[in-house]
Design a protein around this motif. Structure first.
Motif, PDB file in Angstrom:
ATOM      1  N   THR A 203       0.840  -1.201   0.000  1.00 17.24           N
ATOM      2  CA  THR A 203       0.000   0.000   0.000  1.00 17.24           C
ATOM      3  C   THR A 203       0.872   1.246   0.000  1.00 17.24           C
ATOM      4  OG1 THR A 203      -1.741  -1.173   1.218  1.00 17.24           O
ATOM      5  CG2 THR A 203      -1.816   1.235   1.241  1.00 17.24           C
ATOM      6  N   MET A 204       1.938   1.241   0.801  1.00 21.27           N
ATOM      7  CA  MET A 204       2.861   2.379   0.826  1.00 21.27           C
ATOM      8  C   MET A 204       3.472   2.615  -0.551  1.00 21.27           C
ATOM      9  SD  MET A 204       4.800   1.717   4.471  1.00 21.27           S
ATOM     10  CE  MET A 204       6.080   2.922   4.102  1.00 21.27           C
ATOM     11  N   ASN A 205       3.849   1.534  -1.241  1.00 18.73           N
ATOM     12  CA  ASN A 205       4.417   1.658  -2.590  1.00 18.73           C
ATOM     13  C   ASN A 205       3.445   2.335  -3.544  1.00 18.73           C
ATOM     14  OD1 ASN A 205       6.987   0.723  -2.363  1.00 18.73           O
ATOM     15  ND2 ASN A 205       6.649  -1.210  -3.393  1.00 18.73           N
ATOM     16  N   GLU A 206       2.192   1.851  -3.523  1.00 17.39           N
ATOM     17  CA  GLU A 206       1.189   2.405  -4.436  1.00 17.39           C
ATOM     18  C   GLU A 206       0.954   3.887  -4.140  1.00 17.39           C
ATOM     19  OE1 GLU A 206      -0.188   0.938  -7.025  1.00 17.39           O
ATOM     20  OE2 GLU A 206       0.955  -0.885  -6.614  1.00 17.39           O
ATOM     21  N   LEU A 207       0.842   4.216  -2.861  1.00 20.81           N
ATOM     22  CA  LEU A 207       0.575   5.598  -2.488  1.00 20.81           C
ATOM     23  C   LEU A 207       1.772   6.492  -2.785  1.00 20.81           C
ATOM     24  CD1 LEU A 207      -1.293   4.988   0.899  1.00 20.81           C
ATOM     25  CD2 LEU A 207      -2.289   5.667  -1.299  1.00 20.81           C
ATOM     26  N   ASP A 208       2.977   5.950  -2.611  1.00 22.21           N
ATOM     27  CA  ASP A 208       4.183   6.717  -2.924  1.00 22.21           C
ATOM     28  C   ASP A 208       4.250   7.030  -4.417  1.00 22.21           C
ATOM     29  OD1 ASP A 208       6.756   7.891  -2.549  1.00 22.21           O
ATOM     30  OD2 ASP A 208       7.677   6.030  -3.221  1.00 22.21           O
ATOM     31  N   SER A 209       4.007   6.000  -5.249  1.00 22.71           N
ATOM     32  CA  SER A 209       4.026   6.210  -6.701  1.00 22.71           C
ATOM     33  C   SER A 209       2.952   7.202  -7.127  1.00 22.71           C
ATOM     34  CB  SER A 209       3.819   4.877  -7.433  1.00 22.71           C
ATOM     35  OG  SER A 209       4.914   4.022  -7.251  1.00 22.71           O
ATOM     36  N   ARG A 210       1.764   7.101  -6.500  1.00 31.10           N
ATOM     37  CA  ARG A 210       0.676   8.000  -6.868  1.00 31.10           C
ATOM     38  C   ARG A 210       1.012   9.443  -6.504  1.00 31.10           C
ATOM     39  NH1 ARG A 210      -4.756   6.340  -4.177  1.00 31.10           N
ATOM     40  NH2 ARG A 210      -4.103   4.382  -5.147  1.00 31.10           N
ATOM     41  N   TYR A 238      -1.489  16.961  -3.694  1.00 33.33           N
ATOM     42  CA  TYR A 238      -0.230  16.313  -3.335  1.00 33.33           C
ATOM     43  C   TYR A 238      -0.231  15.926  -1.857  1.00 33.33           C
ATOM     44  CZ  TYR A 238       4.833  15.587  -2.935  1.00 33.33           C
ATOM     45  OH  TYR A 238       6.085  15.063  -2.699  1.00 33.33           O
ATOM     46  N   ASP A 239      -0.732  16.842  -1.000  1.00 31.00           N
ATOM     47  CA  ASP A 239      -0.766  16.571   0.429  1.00 31.00           C
ATOM     48  C   ASP A 239      -1.732  15.445   0.764  1.00 31.00           C
ATOM     49  OD1 ASP A 239       0.037  17.193   3.164  1.00 31.00           O
ATOM     50  OD2 ASP A 239      -2.010  17.945   3.427  1.00 31.00           O
ATOM     51  N   ASP A 240      -2.825  15.327   0.012  1.00 36.70           N
ATOM     52  CA  ASP A 240      -3.752  14.209   0.233  1.00 36.70           C
ATOM     53  C   ASP A 240      -3.031  12.879   0.023  1.00 36.70           C
ATOM     54  OD1 ASP A 240      -5.816  15.898   0.795  1.00 36.70           O
ATOM     55  OD2 ASP A 240      -6.696  15.848  -1.216  1.00 36.70           O
ATOM     56  N   GLY A 241      -2.211  12.829  -1.042  1.00 36.44           N
ATOM     57  CA  GLY A 241      -1.436  11.616  -1.289  1.00 36.44           C
ATOM     58  C   GLY A 241      -0.419  11.357  -0.196  1.00 36.44           C
ATOM     59  N   LEU A 242       0.252  12.432   0.263  1.00 39.46           N
ATOM     60  CA  LEU A 242       1.244  12.283   1.336  1.00 39.46           C
ATOM     61  C   LEU A 242       0.576  11.844   2.639  1.00 39.46           C
ATOM     62  CD1 LEU A 242       3.524  15.419   0.749  1.00 39.46           C
ATOM     63  CD2 LEU A 242       3.983  13.042   0.128  1.00 39.46           C
ATOM     64  N   GLN A 243      -0.639  12.354   2.898  1.00 40.06           N
ATOM     65  CA  GLN A 243      -1.340  11.983   4.130  1.00 40.06           C
ATOM     66  C   GLN A 243      -1.714  10.502   4.112  1.00 40.06           C
ATOM     67  OE1 GLN A 243      -4.972  14.127   4.838  1.00 40.06           O
ATOM     68  NE2 GLN A 243      -5.069  13.554   6.993  1.00 40.06           N
ATOM     69  N   GLN A 244      -2.180  10.022   2.968  1.00 44.41           N
ATOM     70  CA  GLN A 244      -2.498   8.597   2.856  1.00 44.41           C
ATOM     71  C   GLN A 244      -1.234   7.755   3.045  1.00 44.41           C
ATOM     72  OE1 GLN A 244      -4.648   7.796  -0.787  1.00 44.41           O
ATOM     73  NE2 GLN A 244      -5.956   9.584  -0.503  1.00 44.41           N
ATOM     74  N   TYR A 245      -0.112   8.228   2.466  1.00 46.03           N
ATOM     75  CA  TYR A 245       1.152   7.516   2.637  1.00 46.03           C
ATOM     76  C   TYR A 245       1.580   7.531   4.104  1.00 46.03           C
ATOM     77  CZ  TYR A 245       6.107   6.356   2.232  1.00 46.03           C
ATOM     78  OH  TYR A 245       7.337   5.779   2.384  1.00 46.03           O
ATOM     79  N   GLU A 246       1.381   8.661   4.774  1.00 47.39           N
ATOM     80  CA  GLU A 246       1.741   8.774   6.195  1.00 47.39           C
ATOM     81  C   GLU A 246       0.964   7.774   7.033  1.00 47.39           C
ATOM     82  OE1 GLU A 246       1.361  12.041   9.852  1.00 47.39           O
ATOM     83  OE2 GLU A 246       0.939  12.630   7.779  1.00 47.39           O
ATOM     84  N   ASN A 247      -0.345   7.651   6.781  1.00 54.47           N
ATOM     85  CA  ASN A 247      -1.176   6.712   7.548  1.00 54.47           C
ATOM     86  C   ASN A 247      -0.721   5.271   7.321  1.00 54.47           C
ATOM     87  OD1 ASN A 247      -2.715   8.847   8.511  1.00 54.47           O
ATOM     88  ND2 ASN A 247      -4.225   8.702   6.865  1.00 54.47           N
ATOM     89  N   ALA A 248      -0.397   4.948   6.064  1.00 59.92           N
ATOM     90  CA  ALA A 248       0.076   3.600   5.764  1.00 59.92           C
ATOM     91  C   ALA A 248       1.426   3.339   6.422  1.00 59.92           C
ATOM     92  CB  ALA A 248       0.174   3.400   4.254  1.00 59.92           C
ATOM     93  N   ALA A 249       2.292   4.362   6.437  1.00 59.02           N
ATOM     94  CA  ALA A 249       3.611   4.214   7.060  1.00 59.02           C
ATOM     95  C   ALA A 249       3.494   4.001   8.567  1.00 59.02           C
ATOM     96  CB  ALA A 249       4.463   5.445   6.762  1.00 59.02           C
ATOM     97  N   LEU A 250       2.544   4.681   9.210  1.00 59.64           N
ATOM     98  CA  LEU A 250       2.339   4.504  10.653  1.00 59.64           C
ATOM     99  C   LEU A 250       1.855   3.096  10.968  1.00 59.64           C
ATOM    100  CD1 LEU A 250       0.711   7.949  11.594  1.00 59.64           C
ATOM    101  CD2 LEU A 250       3.002   7.131  12.185  1.00 59.64           C
ATOM    102  N   ARG A 251       0.942   2.570  10.148  1.00 58.74           N
ATOM    103  CA  ARG A 251       0.481   1.189  10.356  1.00 58.74           C
ATOM    104  C   ARG A 251       1.634   0.213  10.180  1.00 58.74           C
ATOM    105  NH1 ARG A 251      -4.047   3.087   7.395  1.00 58.74           N
ATOM    106  NH2 ARG A 251      -3.235   2.152   5.467  1.00 58.74           N
TER     107      ARG A 251
END
Length: 612
Positions: A203-210, A238-251
């Protein structure tokens, strides 16, 4: 098409795809594995020598062996084994480095070539940022996978096997039993939790690429963002994508903490039990101090690398996921490929080649036809112009001639040979195009002109620039032909970019010339000069001119009028005016300065539906 997650059939399928690239250097691989085994044997020998050294210290005081022979020999052996471990390890790294780097290079080049071989449909639908990230991560993953699997996991498993064999043959069964149970528990726990965690990494990979794709797309369209004052809108996306990546990274991080805690508990229990059994052995006389030191050293050598097993396994799984993404690009269907018996196009002269469209039917999407029963001939050395309302299918003709797509019915021939029977490289080398929307490389003006023929001399580049009436402009720049044009040529005006495109096509000097609104970005004075030059050039070539302004093609040998994907009218300028049909109405409106009639029903969707 591979799934978005990059799954191609599992980890083993990815490993099997990688192995041939490594096995191409089988001699180096085998030698590196032998060095690896030598390093582990030396590493296991260190605690054994240390045991004998400690036991030697228990000899009676003054005994000659205790003073000189045993300690001196064992110390030398201990030092030699320590050095051997390091030497074998470094030699292994040195020998295998070329294998790894050459495999990375070969795979990266193969993917790069394959991406260029894919059809225009793929490149219109891809996200450049996402693809480049997949290539970057995938090539880096090859090196990481080899390093982690071959130089960390495999050596650790080999060392575990050697230690267990030594414990079984020299000590109480409890030592090997505790070690074995602990190892099985540790590995099972690590693999289970890491498998569970892998979905977070994907999930982090997908969100990072997006997020990266959004950022690159936004920066490439910098001027459009500015035109509409949408800086904050782009920042929010851009921040929406970073926020989703942040949530995935915390999990992912919280699950990693759970993994590390469980591993530490298993290791602590195992080491405690092992030392307890060794202490009992020393107390009852069945083991010496050297044995206690040996068992303790074995445990340290085993559990220190095992402590990183979770990290290593996770990185291996991540590397496999990244490689899946990379290899999935190779799985993309080329759609337009050379036939097995394709032959090069024979260019016998620069006087042009006959182009023939026969009953051509084409669609980007099955639900909507773009071209219907198109038939026409462009004789060698003659000029045919194609006109029509926006979306009538004019530019699609050029794409099909370049074989960016294959037609569904009919045939397109060059010199009486179906272009599907020709190699794409030879076909495209015989055709030059000046596109309506010119995109330049982020390099110098000289580089962009020379792209038409990379081996051209400086004099030839200047001659082409003069013919395109851009030489004086280039000379007026501080850096002349070494001026950087910026991303996609944005430092130049539309007219300047179009002149560069004309110059590089002139430098290519092809027998077939396609002009797709070639002077649409030029002012009236420049257009007249360039038109005169293009007409002079076209005299010796087969030319297909796609035009909007009818005045620019009035002297064409043949004019085709496109409407709703069909040829509605054909003839010379005078013949079409005499028909008093569609062409005559278009001519009258342009001459009177009236706007074009809207013809939305004829849109071919070439910029939308071709991505379907």
């Amino acid at each position: 098409m591979p799934s978005p997650s990059g799954q191609r059939g599992g980890d083993w399928a990815t490993v099997k795809t990688l192995l041939p690239y490594l096995w191409a250097y089988k001699a180096r691989v085998i030698f590196a594995l032998l060095l690896l085994v030598g390093a582990k044997l030396a590493n296991i020998g260190v605690p054994v020598v240390l045991k004998h050294l400690v036991d030697a210290m228990t000899l009676p005081a003054g005994h000659p062996a205790a003073v000189i022979v045993l300690p001196a020999g064992l110390l030398l052996a201990y030092g030699a084994l320590r050095i051997s471990t390091t030497v074998f390890t470094e030699l292994r790294e040195f020998v295998f480095a070329r294998v790894t780097q050459r495999a990375v290079r070969t795979i990266a080049l193969k993917v790069f070539r394959h991406l260029h071989a894919l059809s225009l449909r793929f490149h219109l639908s891809r996200q450049t940022g996402g693809v480049t990230r997949d290539i970057e991560r995938g090539t880096r993953a090859v090196s990481a996978l080899v390093s982690y699997a071959l130089f960390s996991i495999f050596p650790t498993l080999l060392e575990i096997t050697l230690v267990l064999l030594y414990l079984v043959t020299h000590y109480d069964i409890w030592f090997s039993a505790i070690t074995f149970v602990a190892l099985v528990s540790y590995i099972t726990f690590t693999i289970s939790v890491t498998e569970w965690r892998t979905r977070f990494r994907r999930t982090m990979n997908e969100l990072d690429s997006r997020a990266q794709s959004r950022a690159i797309d936004s920066l490439l369209n910098y001027e459009t963002v500015k035109y509409f004052s949408n800086e904050e809108y782009e920042a929010k996306r851009y921040d929406d994508g970073l926020q989703q990546y942040e949530n995935a990274a915390l999990r992912s991080q919280s699950s990693l903490s759970m993994l590390n805690s469980g591993q530490s508990v298993i290791i602590a229990i195992a080491v405690t039990l092992i030392l307890w059994r060794a202490t009992l052995g020393v107390m009852n006389g069945s083991m010496g101090l050297g044995d206690l030191v040996l068992v303790n050293a074995f445990m340290l050598q085993l559990y220190v690398p095992l402590n990183f097993l979770g990290v290593l396994y996770r990185e291996i799984k991540q590397s496999l996921a990244d490689m899946e993404k990379l290899f999935s690009l190779l799985d993309q269907n080329r759609e337009v490929a050379d036939a097995t018996d394709a032959r090069p196009l024979a260019v016998t002269s620069q006087e042009g080649m006959e182009i023939r469209f026969e009953h051509v039917h084409f669609h980007y999407d099955e639900k909507r036809s773009i071209l219907s029963d198109i038939s026409f001939v462009v004789p060698a050395g003659k000029t045919t112009a194609v006109v029509g309302h926006s979306g009538s299918g004019k530019s699609t003709l050029a794409r099909l001639l370049f074989r960016f797509y294959d037609i569904q019915q009919g045939s397109i021939s060059l010199q009486q040979t179906d272009i599907r029977q020709l190699t794409q490289a030879s076909l495209r080398s015989a055709i030059g195009i000046v596109p309506q929307d010119t995109v330049l490389f982020n390099d110098t003006i000289a580089y962009n002109i020379a792209y038409g023929r990379p081996d051209a001399s400086e004099q030839e580049i200047i001659a082409a620039a003069k013919a395109a009436y851009i030489h004086d402009f280039v000379q007026s720049l501080p850096d002349g032909y070494q001026t950087q044009v910026g991303e996609r040529g944005l430092k130049l005006s539309g007219g300047e970019k179009q002149r560069v495109a004309i110059a590089r096509t002139l430098l290519k000097n092809p027998p077939v010339l396609i002009l797709d609104e070639a002077t649409s970005a030029l002012d009236s004075h420049s257009e007249q000069m360039i038109q005169a030059q293009l007409k002079e050039i076209a005299k010796h070539r087969t030319s297909l001119v796609i035009a909007h302004r009818l005045s620019t093609i009035a002297d064409a040998d043949q004019i085709l009028v496109m409407e709703k994907g069909r040829i509605a009218e054909r003839g010379t300028h005078q013949e079409l005016l005499a028909l008093r049909g569609l062409y005559a109405r278009m001519w009258e409106r342009q001459q009177s300065g009236l706007p074009e009639e809207d013809n939305a029903d004829s849109q071919d969707g070439s910029n939308i539906l071709q991505t379907a």
